[in-house]
Design a protein around this motif. Structure first.
Motif, short mmCIF file in Angstrom:
data_model
loop_
_atom_site.label_atom_id
_atom_site.label_comp_id
_atom_site.label_asym_id
_atom_site.label_seq_id
_atom_site.Cartn_x
_atom_site.Cartn_y
_atom_site.Cartn_z
N SER A 52 1.94 8.12 -1.09
CA SER A 52 0.78 7.47 -0.48
C SER A 52 1.07 7.07 0.95
CB SER A 52 0.38 6.24 -1.30
OG SER A 52 -0.07 6.61 -2.59
N GLY A 53 2.26 6.51 1.20
CA GLY A 53 2.61 6.09 2.55
C GLY A 53 2.65 7.24 3.53
N ASN B 91 -5.34 6.70 -2.05
CA ASN B 91 -3.94 6.44 -1.72
C ASN B 91 -3.75 5.09 -1.04
OD1 ASN B 91 -1.95 8.89 -2.18
ND2 ASN B 91 -3.95 9.75 -1.70
N LEU C 42 4.67 5.83 -4.32
CA LEU C 42 4.48 4.93 -3.18
C LEU C 42 4.83 5.65 -1.88
CD1 LEU C 42 3.65 2.01 -2.63
CD2 LEU C 42 6.07 1.39 -2.66
N ARG D 293 2.80 -4.36 2.93
CA ARG D 293 2.11 -3.08 2.82
C ARG D 293 0.69 -3.15 3.38
NH1 ARG D 293 4.65 -3.25 -2.26
NH2 ARG D 293 2.68 -3.79 -3.27
N TRP E 225 -1.22 2.42 -2.37
CA TRP E 225 -0.21 1.87 -1.46
C TRP E 225 -0.20 0.35 -1.52
CZ3 TRP E 225 3.90 2.76 1.49
CH2 TRP E 225 4.19 1.88 2.53
N LEU F 58 -0.73 -0.97 6.48
CA LEU F 58 -1.94 -0.17 6.31
C LEU F 58 -3.01 -0.58 7.31
CD1 LEU F 58 -3.52 1.93 4.70
CD2 LEU F 58 -4.17 0.11 3.09
#
Length: 254
Positions: free
Chosen positions: A229-230, A204, A226, A149, A208, A153
């Motif tokens: 947020s993604g 977020n 999740l 993740r 995440w 990001l």
């Protein structure tokens, strides 16, 4: 296309500031592991994951990936590099998207190395002290997915940084905007409305990386926070990238 991408990656790697950013990523997580090693019994690894301490350490690397994306494009623009590229490849759309792709790809090795150091270091430190606080296989899986993740990001952050850098043309403006927005989220928004944070980028981003899966009812989020947020973070990156594309195609390039 591949030739342009390779040229952008080489230009990225040649910048001294980028090397310092990579060093900062590794130094930050190594310092976090070293500090934990002095008193590993203060908190179990499971508690650190649940309370977001791992997320806090990882988010610094994500911010540095954003800065790296900004520097990739602002350095070339300031030195006339973008105009030189356009003399070889006049299609602005191709040049623009190549720069964004290069920004996303270029930060992958540094972020992956930082995540590996953080995950292995934290796991080893707590295992040696006997304070994992959970099943080893479950903790290892949680760390791996946290790293995945963080990597995703960081790629979005680098791409957004490159797009915003092309929009504002000055690295200090692009970085300053991110810092200012973060301060607004931390200092102003919590006092206004708790629900507003559900739609803000930094809140977020933290959710995440943590992998939060529990959400109070009635807050208007998607069933899986999740996923919420993604999708929100991806949507912000797409909007910034498309806006940058429109501006890049129409204005004068130095």
């Amino acid at each position: 296309m591949m030739g342009l991408l390779w040229a952008e990656l080489r230009r990225f790697a040649a910048r001294p500031a980028i090397r310092w950013i990579a060093v900062a990523m590794l130094a930050h997580v190594a310092l976090a592991v070293a500090m934990t090693a002095f008193e590993p019994e203060a908190s179990t690894l499971a508690a650190m994951l649940q309370q977001g301490q791992i997320s806090f350490y990882a988010m610094t690397s994500v911010f540095l990936a954003y800065v790296a994306g900004v520097l990739l494009v602002t350095g070339a623009a300031a030195s006339g590099g973008t105009r030189a590229v356009l003399t070889v490849e006049p299609r602005r759309g191709r040049v623009y998207w190549t720069k964004l792709a290069a920004a996303g790809l270029a930060v992958v090795p540094g972020i992956a190395a930082a995540c590996a150091v953080l995950a292995f270091g934290m796991y080893w430190t707590h295992e040696r002290a006997g304070v994992l606080g959970g099943t080893p296989s479950d903790l290892a899986e949680a760390l791996v997915w946290c790293g995945v993740r963080v990597l995703a990001l960081a790629v979005c952050a680098a791409v957004s940084g490159a797009a915003l850098g092309l929009l504002v043309r000055r690295w200090w403006v692009a970085v300053g905007l991110a810092v200012a927005w973060f301060l607004v989220e931390e200092q102003v928004v919590p006092g206004v409305s708790a629900g507003v944070g559900n739609w803000l980028p930094f809140s977020n981003a933290d959710a995440w990386v943590r992998g939060t899966r529990t959400v109070p009812s009635g807050d208007g989020l998607l069933a899986d926070p999740l996923l919420h947020s993604g999708l929100l973070l991806l949507g912000i990156a797409v909007v910034v990238a498309l806006l940058g594309s429109v501006v890049f195609r129409r204005r004068d390039v130095r």
